[in-house]
Design an enzyme around this catalytic site. Structure first.
Site, mmCIF file in Angstrom:
data_model
loop_
_atom_site.group_PDB
_atom_site.id
_atom_site.type_symbol
_atom_site.label_atom_id
_atom_site.label_comp_id
_atom_site.label_asym_id
_atom_site.label_seq_id
_atom_site.Cartn_x
_atom_site.Cartn_y
_atom_site.Cartn_z
ATOM 1 N N LYS A 85 -21.118 -4.467 11.635
ATOM 2 C CA LYS A 85 -19.814 -4.423 11.982
ATOM 3 C C LYS A 85 -19.377 -5.985 11.995
ATOM 4 O O LYS A 85 -20.202 -6.825 12.470
ATOM 5 C CB LYS A 85 -19.316 -3.749 12.961
ATOM 6 C CG LYS A 85 -18.199 -4.285 13.638
ATOM 7 C CD LYS A 85 -18.095 -4.579 15.170
ATOM 8 C CE LYS A 85 -18.628 -5.765 15.488
ATOM 9 N NZ LYS A 85 -18.964 -6.071 16.675
ATOM 10 N N ASP A 104 -18.408 -0.245 20.763
ATOM 11 C CA ASP A 104 -18.312 -0.128 19.463
ATOM 12 C C ASP A 104 -18.707 1.102 19.088
ATOM 13 O O ASP A 104 -18.529 1.216 17.542
ATOM 14 C CB ASP A 104 -19.061 -1.661 18.905
ATOM 15 C CG ASP A 104 -18.507 -2.664 18.955
ATOM 16 O OD1 ASP A 104 -17.094 -2.819 18.984
ATOM 17 O OD2 ASP A 104 -19.242 -3.679 19.258
ATOM 18 N N SER A 139 -28.367 -8.690 19.186
ATOM 19 C CA SER A 139 -27.629 -9.608 19.998
ATOM 20 C C SER A 139 -26.828 -10.544 19.104
ATOM 21 O O SER A 139 -26.881 -11.876 19.468
ATOM 22 C CB SER A 139 -28.356 -10.160 21.000
ATOM 23 O OG SER A 139 -29.064 -9.279 21.737
ATOM 24 N N ALA A 140 -26.120 -10.169 18.310
ATOM 25 C CA ALA A 140 -25.487 -11.247 17.200
ATOM 26 C C ALA A 140 -24.169 -10.939 17.102
ATOM 27 O O ALA A 140 -23.392 -11.696 16.186
ATOM 28 C CB ALA A 140 -26.264 -11.408 16.093
ATOM 29 N N LEU A 170 -22.807 -8.131 15.819
ATOM 30 C CA LEU A 170 -22.924 -7.165 14.420
ATOM 31 C C LEU A 170 -22.842 -5.962 14.826
ATOM 32 O O LEU A 170 -22.741 -4.980 13.827
ATOM 33 C CB LEU A 170 -23.894 -7.794 13.418
ATOM 34 C CG LEU A 170 -23.885 -9.053 12.841
ATOM 35 C CD1 LEU A 170 -24.953 -9.603 12.210
ATOM 36 C CD2 LEU A 170 -22.526 -9.301 12.178
ATOM 37 N N ALA A 171 -23.036 -5.369 16.022
ATOM 38 C CA ALA A 171 -22.844 -4.116 16.616
ATOM 39 C C ALA A 171 -24.163 -3.139 15.901
ATOM 40 O O ALA A 171 -24.121 -1.995 15.618
ATOM 41 C CB ALA A 171 -21.661 -3.452 16.156
ATOM 42 N N GLY A 172 -25.397 -3.983 15.955
ATOM 43 C CA GLY A 172 -26.391 -3.091 15.433
ATOM 44 C C GLY A 172 -26.884 -2.131 16.170
ATOM 45 O O GLY A 172 -26.903 -0.983 15.745
#
Length: 281
Positions: free
Chosen positions: A11, A132, A94-95, A97-99
């Site tokens: 995302k 998210d 933890s970036a 990007l909603a991994g």
């Protein structure tokens, strides 16, 4: 025993405005897109045992978004079989990007289909996993507000397609940490009652918007400022912004060739940054 292979796209928040806070949660407005960077999940239903395996061994295998999904959905299903999920992590952790949310949503979509759980139930359960996750259930361009549960899909919104994604190596940033330290002088005003109708108005809104979490993220990862400065200098960069709670940043381009120039140069000159191309789905 049945095996399924599913993809979970990353995302990007094209903008993120914080409107206020109650006792537990921040209220927000955000325009989200999803890009062709995927975690790959192999889901085994009726497995010998339940569990989750990650290629990134720093992720807790026993307490994560996927284990929460399996538990929650099993409470809404007549099935009592084991579910085992193996995850190839391509989305940075933890970036911003909603991994984790993307992985949870991918498993929710699959199990919801296999176990015949109604979409409305899935959307309600998604919010219990994370803010998210409701958006990631759709994985399409959308406008979200509230905690992330109030969603407006935007299938006709035509955006610049090409994105350069840049993150400082070894600088993960906890979403909880950023939100807990977010102390604005004033919250943003809502735009939800006056959303654009015309394509050009949406683009103008995006260009003039911002990420309200940027200043807080900079306290923990000052390098974000340099990344944004460098991205904005490139030819035909439309916007450069931080996504989510950081520390990942992105630059938006109309042409693939412009994005490729940025990636080539930064991969050669900035070995301390993770740099790659992506395309909006």
């Amino acid at each position: 025993m049945s095996k399924f292979l599913v993809k979970a796209p990353a995302k990007i928040n094209l903008f993120l405005h914080i409107l206020g806070k109650n006792s537990n949660y921040h209220s927000l407005e955000s325009l989200l897109v999803f890009v062709n960077i995927y975690d790959i999940l192999e889901v085994t239903i009726d497995a010998p045992r339940s569990g989750v395996y990650f290629t990134n061994l720093k992720i807790n295998r026993y307490n994560n978004t996927i284990t929460k999904v399996i538990y929650l959905l099993s409470q809404h299903s007549t099935s009592s079989v084991n579910v085992f999920v193996s995850v190839i992590k391509n989305i940075l952790v933890s970036a911003g990007l909603a991994g984790g949310s993307a992985d949870a949503a991918a498993v929710m979509r699959l199990l919801g289909n296999v176990w015949d759980i109604q979409p409305q139930v899935l959307e309600e359960l998604a919010l219990e996993i994370g803010s998210d996750v409701p958006a990631c259930l759709h994985s399409k361009t959308l406008f979200a507000r509230g905690r992330g549960e109030d969603i407006l899909l935007l299938p006709d919104l035509c955006l610049p397609k090409y994105i350069v994604i840049v993150a400082p190596k070894g600088k993960p940033l906890s979403t909880v940490k950023v939100f807990n330290n977010y102390e604005p002088s004033a919250f943003s005003s809502p735009i939800c009652d006056n959303l654009p109708v015309r394509q050009d108005d949406w683009l103008e809104l995006i260009y003039n918007a911002r990420n309200d979490l940027l200043d807080t993220a900079l306290k923990f990862v000052p390098e974000i400022e340099e990344i944004l400065f460098v991205l904005r200098k490139f030819r035909n960069c439309l916007i450069a912004r931080m996504t989510g709670s950081g520390a990942t940043c992105f630059a938006l381009f109309n042409e693939l060739s412009d994005a490729e120039v940025v990636v080539r140069e930064l991969q050669m000159t900035r070995p301390d940054w993770i740099v790659f191309n992506a395309k909006i789905l």
